[in-house]
Design an enzyme around this catalytic site. Structure first.
Site, mmCIF file in Angstrom:
data_model
loop_
_atom_site.group_PDB
_atom_site.id
_atom_site.type_symbol
_atom_site.label_atom_id
_atom_site.label_comp_id
_atom_site.label_asym_id
_atom_site.label_seq_id
_atom_site.Cartn_x
_atom_site.Cartn_y
_atom_site.Cartn_z
ATOM 1 C CD GLN A 283 -3.022 1.025 2.174
ATOM 2 O OE1 GLN A 283 -3.098 0.085 2.952
ATOM 3 N NE2 GLN A 283 -3.870 2.021 2.194
ATOM 4 C CG PHE A 284 1.248 3.837 -3.567
ATOM 5 C CD1 PHE A 284 1.170 5.216 -3.695
ATOM 6 C CD2 PHE A 284 0.269 3.052 -4.174
ATOM 7 C CE1 PHE A 284 0.141 5.808 -4.409
ATOM 8 C CE2 PHE A 284 -0.756 3.635 -4.885
ATOM 9 C CZ PHE A 284 -0.833 5.025 -5.001
ATOM 10 C CB THR A 285 -1.957 5.380 0.062
ATOM 11 O OG1 THR A 285 -2.460 4.222 0.715
ATOM 12 C CG2 THR A 285 -2.399 5.394 -1.395
#
Length: 150
Positions: free
Chosen positions: A78-80
């Site tokens: 999850q890059f966020t």
């Protein structure tokens, strides 16, 4: 590396209508990677995930680890998690590692975790639009940043 650990009674990941991962009692781990991350970050977080005492014992006290209960795990990239919200209202994801760096680190993280807990680790699909469902138990949610060891 940043992780969000959620103790779950059940969790699943669905991609394009197909369920690709599903667990019962265990942990859902959301993983955010930056370009500066190394094997040291992986090793630190994997040890924490395996040994964090967040599961109840017979006295309903959080005294047992994932290893102790032989729990299941799903890891979702999850890059966020690496978002910066310092300026304005639109998050910046510039700190998140590019796929050519993040994918090998993500795969290594999953392999290292599986070896540490001596159990299969289920995953989503890197970069895919995933639908993550869970029943958070407690709720218990813990955030750990390998660069800020508190």
């Amino acid at each position: 590396m940043k992780i969000v650990i959620q103790r779950v009674l059940e969790a699943s990941v669905t991609i394009d209508g197909a369920k690709v991962a599903e667990i019962k009692t265990g942990l859902l781990v959301l993983l955010g990677i930056v370009a500066e991350d190394t094997q040291d970050d992986i090793d630190f977080l994997v040890r924490k995930i395996a040994n964090l005492r967040v599961f109840n014992d017979e006295n309903e006290v959080m005294n047992k680890s994932l290893v102790d209960i032989n729990g299941e795990v799903i890891v979702v990239s999850q890059f966020t998690l690496q978002a910066s919200t310092k300026k304005g209202n639109r998050p910046s994801y510039i700190k998140a590692a590019r796929p050519e760096i993040a994918i090998p680190l993500y795969e290594n993280f999953v392999e290292t975790l599986a070896a540490e807990i001596d159990n299969k680790v289920q995953t989503g699909k890197f970069g895919a639009d995933m639908k993550v469902a869970l029943v958070n138990d407690g709720p218990v949610t813990i955030i750990i940043d390998s660069k800020n060891k508190e």
